[in-house]
Design a protein around this motif. Structure first.
Motif, PDB file in Angstrom:
ATOM      1  N   SER A  60       0.954  -1.119  -0.390  1.00 24.78           N
ATOM      2  CA  SER A  60       0.238   0.678  -0.247  1.00 24.78           C
ATOM      3  C   SER A  60       0.937   1.644  -0.151  1.00 24.78           C
ATOM      4  O   SER A  60       0.820   2.393  -0.889  1.00 24.78           O
ATOM      5  N   TYR A 363     -11.859 -10.285   8.213  1.00 26.45           N
ATOM      6  CA  TYR A 363     -12.518 -10.005   9.638  1.00 26.45           C
ATOM      7  C   TYR A 363     -13.566 -11.144   9.868  1.00 26.45           C
ATOM      8  O   TYR A 363     -13.466 -10.805  10.666  1.00 26.45           O
ATOM      9  N   ILE A 395     -15.435   0.950  13.001  1.00 27.10           N
ATOM     10  CA  ILE A 395     -13.945   1.062  12.411  1.00 27.10           C
ATOM     11  C   ILE A 395     -13.362  -0.013  10.578  1.00 27.10           C
ATOM     12  O   ILE A 395     -12.602   0.924   9.647  1.00 27.10           O
ATOM     13  N   GLY A 396     -13.843  -0.781  11.380  1.00 24.72           N
ATOM     14  CA  GLY A 396     -14.410  -1.641  10.223  1.00 24.72           C
ATOM     15  C   GLY A 396     -14.820  -1.472   8.703  1.00 24.72           C
ATOM     16  O   GLY A 396     -14.283  -1.445   7.551  1.00 24.72           O
ATOM     17  N   ALA A 399     -12.563   1.208   7.436  1.00 20.89           N
ATOM     18  CA  ALA A 399     -11.544   0.622   6.085  1.00 20.89           C
ATOM     19  C   ALA A 399     -12.469  -0.165   4.709  1.00 20.89           C
ATOM     20  O   ALA A 399     -11.372   0.498   4.046  1.00 20.89           O
ATOM     21  N   LEU A 402     -12.930   3.434   2.726  1.00 18.54           N
ATOM     22  CA  LEU A 402     -11.549   4.032   2.377  1.00 18.54           C
ATOM     23  C   LEU A 402     -10.807   2.758   1.240  1.00 18.54           C
ATOM     24  O   LEU A 402     -10.329   3.295   0.130  1.00 18.54           O
ATOM     25  N   LEU A 403     -10.326   1.500   1.553  1.00 22.26           N
ATOM     26  CA  LEU A 403     -10.260   0.980   0.637  1.00 22.26           C
ATOM     27  C   LEU A 403     -11.307   0.618  -1.149  1.00 22.26           C
ATOM     28  O   LEU A 403     -10.222   0.451  -1.349  1.00 22.26           O
ATOM     29  N   GLY A 432      -6.823   2.568   4.539  1.00 19.64           N
ATOM     30  CA  GLY A 432      -8.197   1.701   4.422  1.00 19.64           C
ATOM     31  C   GLY A 432      -6.632   0.424   5.324  1.00 19.64           C
ATOM     32  O   GLY A 432      -7.749  -0.214   5.761  1.00 19.64           O
ATOM     33  N   ALA A 433      -6.002  -0.054   4.508  1.00 13.04           N
ATOM     34  CA  ALA A 433      -4.995  -1.065   4.665  1.00 13.04           C
ATOM     35  C   ALA A 433      -4.811  -0.579   5.978  1.00 13.04           C
ATOM     36  O   ALA A 433      -4.152  -1.774   6.402  1.00 13.04           O
ATOM     37  N   LEU A 435      -5.682   0.550   8.314  1.00 14.42           N
ATOM     38  CA  LEU A 435      -6.563   0.118   9.331  1.00 14.42           C
ATOM     39  C   LEU A 435      -7.437  -0.962   9.879  1.00 14.42           C
ATOM     40  O   LEU A 435      -7.065  -1.616  10.687  1.00 14.42           O
ATOM     41  N   VAL A 436      -7.009  -1.671   8.339  1.00 16.14           N
ATOM     42  CA  VAL A 436      -7.086  -3.272   8.745  1.00 16.14           C
ATOM     43  C   VAL A 436      -6.490  -3.968   9.241  1.00 16.14           C
ATOM     44  O   VAL A 436      -6.363  -4.601  10.277  1.00 16.14           O
ATOM     45  N   GLN A 439      -6.100  -3.130  13.136  1.00 17.58           N
ATOM     46  CA  GLN A 439      -7.950  -3.319  13.770  1.00 17.58           C
ATOM     47  C   GLN A 439      -7.609  -5.262  13.733  1.00 17.58           C
ATOM     48  O   GLN A 439      -7.939  -6.267  15.218  1.00 17.58           O
TER      49      GLN A 439
END
Length: 448
Positions: A60, A363, A395-396, A399, A402-403, A432-433, A435-436, A439
């Motif tokens: 990313s 997830y 938050i998921g 993400a 954003l992704l 987004g990546a 955030l993943v 998490q």
């Protein structure tokens, strides 16, 4: 709600006669399809998932770096190739390897043939890929070749271990056949990749380089990745969506069509003419369409209306696969004469399609494995959280946005040649990546 799975209890492939635990102790989703008595130690999938997330973050970040090159359609630049492999081999393939080690004992009722070989595979694969990508980005051919030999050896070990596992499986179901085709395609992908790596230094492919590159890409994404997706999604999507009663013939059609198309591509690639190319492309594309139809049936028959972040990502990924299919005829018609179309097509398929599909399953799988190993033994002894309580869905969902927006923005910037928009889009994807990854790290640290 799926009934509770006792730690170390055999998995159920259908209904369960066990009584569900109290609501406060029950998993929020997916148990029986992810664990079995012969599941490997947590270390084996966990080390693959951890490394894959590192590759995702590196890829990313690299995406922000090479975004202007993508918008210009410069797909053959070394740094673009390096970043592409961070996603295809680093993020997607490393995840598939780790997931199959966990999934095979359930789907095929047989454990991976050798856990020692699996650990050795990772030990040569991850460093080799790192060396390869670093050498590619720096333009250092000896590092590229050394890395290719290392990670190629790791992949061959993996294919051998997978083949030995498949040979022992008692049930020749859709998952089995899809994985047989995927393993064969991965082996061909490795051989073509080594040839392309050597060509960087010696140029022996000459005018056939782009043809070899196109075959390599499509054997990898259709034969390796897509066949794994078809075989695994056949079991996981209905479970994660709580989907019942969906017809399953499109999944079988998808595996047959894609497998036939890839076999024809590999067998006839030296003789490719438009007369042969279009029927082969039609076979593979029809398989993709059949898979999209299968996934749509699963989503339509789900019993849980609201989608969690994981299944939202999967749904968005399916949209990108559909977008790639729309772009595919233009790519076939123009080829290298329209490099931005070719780049946008691969970006939609790899970045928006497969990368987001894989992220969506993180997830579902990672929270359950953490819950199963750390909280499962405490069920009946004390109150434990639900699986879905191990991460913040807000938050998921951020993400997911954003992704999805980042990938779409990058595809559109590439199609239109809008260089100024490419880097901000890539930055959104990278956010987004991140955030993943954050998490997943937070989930992995959860303890009673």
């Amino acid at each position: 709600m799926i009934t509770h799975v006792r730690p170390n209890a055999p998995a159920s492939t259908g209904g369960s006669n066990t009584s569900p635990p109290p609501p406060s102790m029950a998993p929020a989703f997916a148990g029986p399809g992810l664990v079995s008595r012969s599941a490997p130690p947590l270390l084996l999938p966990a080390e693959h998932f951890a490394a894959a997330l590192v590759f995702l973050l590196l890829g990313s970040g690299g995406l922000v770096w090479v975004a202007p090159d993508l918008a210009n359609g410069s797909f053959s630049v070394s740094r673009v190739v390096a970043v592409t492999h961070l996603f295809t081999l680093g993020w997607i393939t490393t995840t598939i390897m780790g997931a199959l080690y966990q999934f095979l004992p359930v789907a095929l009722q047989v454990p991976v043939r050798s856990e020692r070989v699996a650990l050795a595979t990772f030990a040569v694969y991850a460093p080799g890929l790192t060396l390869f990508v670093g050498g590619m980005a720096a333009g250092h051919h000896p590092s590229v070749m050394a890395g290719a030999v290392l990670f190629g050896s790791g992949l061959i070990l993996f294919v051998g271990n997978l083949a030995a596992t498949l040979c022992r499986a008692p049930d020749r179901n859709l998952t089995w056949w899809a994985l047989v085709g995927a393993a064969a395609s991965l082996l061909v992908t490795v051989l073509l990749g080594v040839a392309l790596s050597g060509n960087l230094g010696w140029g022996y492919l000459g005018a056939h380089r782009l043809l070899a590159l196109g075959v390599h890409i499509h054997v990898a994404v259709a034969g390796w990745v897509m066949l794994v997706v078809v075989g695994v999604a056949h079991r996981l999507l209905p479970m994660f969506l709580l989907s019942h009663g969906a017809p399953e013939w499109p999944g079988r059609a998808a595996a047959g069509l894609i497998g036939s198309g890839v076999l024809a591509l590999v067998t006839l690639h030296h003789l490719l003419t438009p007369l042969l190319l279009w029927p082969i492309a039609l076979l593979i594309a029809s398989g993709f369409v059949a898979f999209l139809a299968q996934a749509a049936f699963y989503f339509r028959h789900r019993k849980k209306p609201a989608l969690d972040p994981g299944m939202r990502l999967a749904a968005v990924a399916l949209g990108f696969i559909a977008l790639a299919l729309v772009l595919a005829p233009f790519f076939l018609t123009s080829g290298a004469a329209a490099p931005r179309v070719a780049t946008a097509y691969v970006t939609a398929l790899v970045l928006g399609g497969f990368s987001l599909f894989v992220a969506g399953h993180y997830y579902k799988i990672v929270p359950f494995l953490v819950w199963f190993h750390r909280f499962g033994p405490l069920v009946g002894k004390q109150a434990v959280p639900k699986v879905a309580d191990l991460y913040d869905p807000r938050i998921g969902n951020a993400a997911v946005a954003l992704l999805g927006v980042g990938a779409l923005g990058l595809v559109l910037a590439t199609l239109t040649g809008t260089v100024v928009a490419a880097r901000p889009a890539a930055a959104l994807f990278a956010a987004g990546a991140a955030l993943v990854a954050i998490q997943m790290l937070t989930i992995s640290r959860r303890r009673p």
